[in-house]
Scaffold this active site. Structure first.
Site, PDB file in Angstrom:
ATOM      1  N   LYS A  13      29.028   0.455  16.753  1.00 29.00           N
ATOM      2  CA  LYS A  13      27.863  -0.352  17.131  1.00 29.00           C
ATOM      3  C   LYS A  13      26.879   0.438  17.995  1.00 29.00           C
ATOM      4  O   LYS A  13      25.683   0.411  17.746  1.00 29.00           O
ATOM      5  CB  LYS A  13      28.284  -1.617  17.882  1.00 29.00           C
ATOM      6  N   ARG A  88      29.637 -12.659  22.394  1.00 30.46           N
ATOM      7  CA  ARG A  88      31.012 -12.369  21.975  1.00 30.46           C
ATOM      8  C   ARG A  88      31.864 -13.626  21.851  1.00 30.46           C
ATOM      9  O   ARG A  88      33.040 -13.540  21.524  1.00 30.46           O
ATOM     10  CB  ARG A  88      31.653 -11.364  22.915  1.00 30.46           C
ATOM     11  N   ARG A 127      37.579   8.468  21.522  1.00 30.03           N
ATOM     12  CA  ARG A 127      36.535   8.203  22.523  1.00 30.03           C
ATOM     13  C   ARG A 127      37.110   8.250  23.925  1.00 30.03           C
ATOM     14  O   ARG A 127      36.505   8.810  24.840  1.00 30.03           O
ATOM     15  CB  ARG A 127      35.895   6.831  22.245  1.00 30.03           C
ATOM     16  N   ARG A 133      37.339   7.342  29.446  1.00 22.98           N
ATOM     17  CA  ARG A 133      37.110   5.938  29.807  1.00 22.98           C
ATOM     18  C   ARG A 133      38.411   5.252  30.190  1.00 22.98           C
ATOM     19  O   ARG A 133      39.351   5.206  29.408  1.00 22.98           O
ATOM     20  CB  ARG A 133      36.432   5.206  28.646  1.00 22.98           C
ATOM     21  N   ARG A 144      41.576  -5.955  23.381  1.00 21.64           N
ATOM     22  CA  ARG A 144      40.174  -6.204  23.027  1.00 21.64           C
ATOM     23  C   ARG A 144      40.011  -6.493  21.536  1.00 21.64           C
ATOM     24  O   ARG A 144      39.202  -7.335  21.158  1.00 21.64           O
ATOM     25  CB  ARG A 144      39.292  -5.028  23.473  1.00 21.64           C
TER      26      ARG A 144
END
Length: 192
Positions: A13, A88, A127, A133, A144
């Protein structure tokens, strides 16, 4: 052009929102980026958000709605925007509808990117390694993805019923995916 870009975490996204923002010369607004900025800078909002994201939980609607509404009212959004990561859940769809009504705006389209769970898990693990992260642990990622399937994926039906949904395969060459989105958006907007 005012649009939402939706899909599970890791589907691309953010990458596609940035490319579309350049193409249409409108800002890409990522609620995740706003929260990460605040977390990095240890703002009160960031510390509050961190208490949720570190556990793999999503930031509460009240906090998210406030940030989105303020951002959509900024001057650089006059010609449009792309929202990435919002809404969401059903309550946020209602909040967004109210925000747009207050601003005298409407959505042009909702782009839904799709990819298989194995691809998403692989992308998010990569990622996490590249960006360091803290919210991309295997447990947080799994939580998630489950939350997306339960709360966010059903929203696509709402936008489909409104005639706004454009679905695109999020696997493949990034530029080819972007071109497919642009072609579908331009055809959709001309048709309406």
């Amino acid at each position: 052009m005012r649009l939402l870009i939706m899909g599970p975490q890791g589907v691309g996204k953010g990458t596609q929102a940035a490319l579309l923002a350049t193409h249409y010369d409108i800002p890409a607004i990522s609620t995740g980026d706003i929260f990460r900025y605040n977390i990095k800078n240890k703002t009160p909002l960031g510390l509050e958000a961190l208490s949720y994201t570190d556990k793999g939980e999503l930031v509460p609607d009240t906090l998210t709605n406030t940030i989105v509404k303020d951002r959509l009212a900024m001057d650089d959004t006059a010609n449009g925007w792309i929202l990435d990561g919002y809404p969401r859940n059903a309550a946020q769809v209602e909040a967004l509808d109210a925000m747009l009504a207050d601003l005298g705006q409407s959505l042009d389209a909702v782009v839904a990117l799709e990819a298989g769970r194995d691809v998403l898990l692989e992308r998010m693990a990569k990622r996490a390694k590249e960006q360091g992260r803290s919210d991309d642990t295997p447990e947080a990622i799994a939580k998630r993805l489950e939350t997306y399937e339960k709360e966010t994926a059903p929203l696509l039906d709402i936008y489909k019923d409104r005639g706004l949904l454009i679905t695109v395969d999020g696997v493949g060459d990034v530029d080819a995916i972007s071109q497919t989105i642009i072609e579908k958006l331009d055809a959709n907007v001309k048709a309406s």
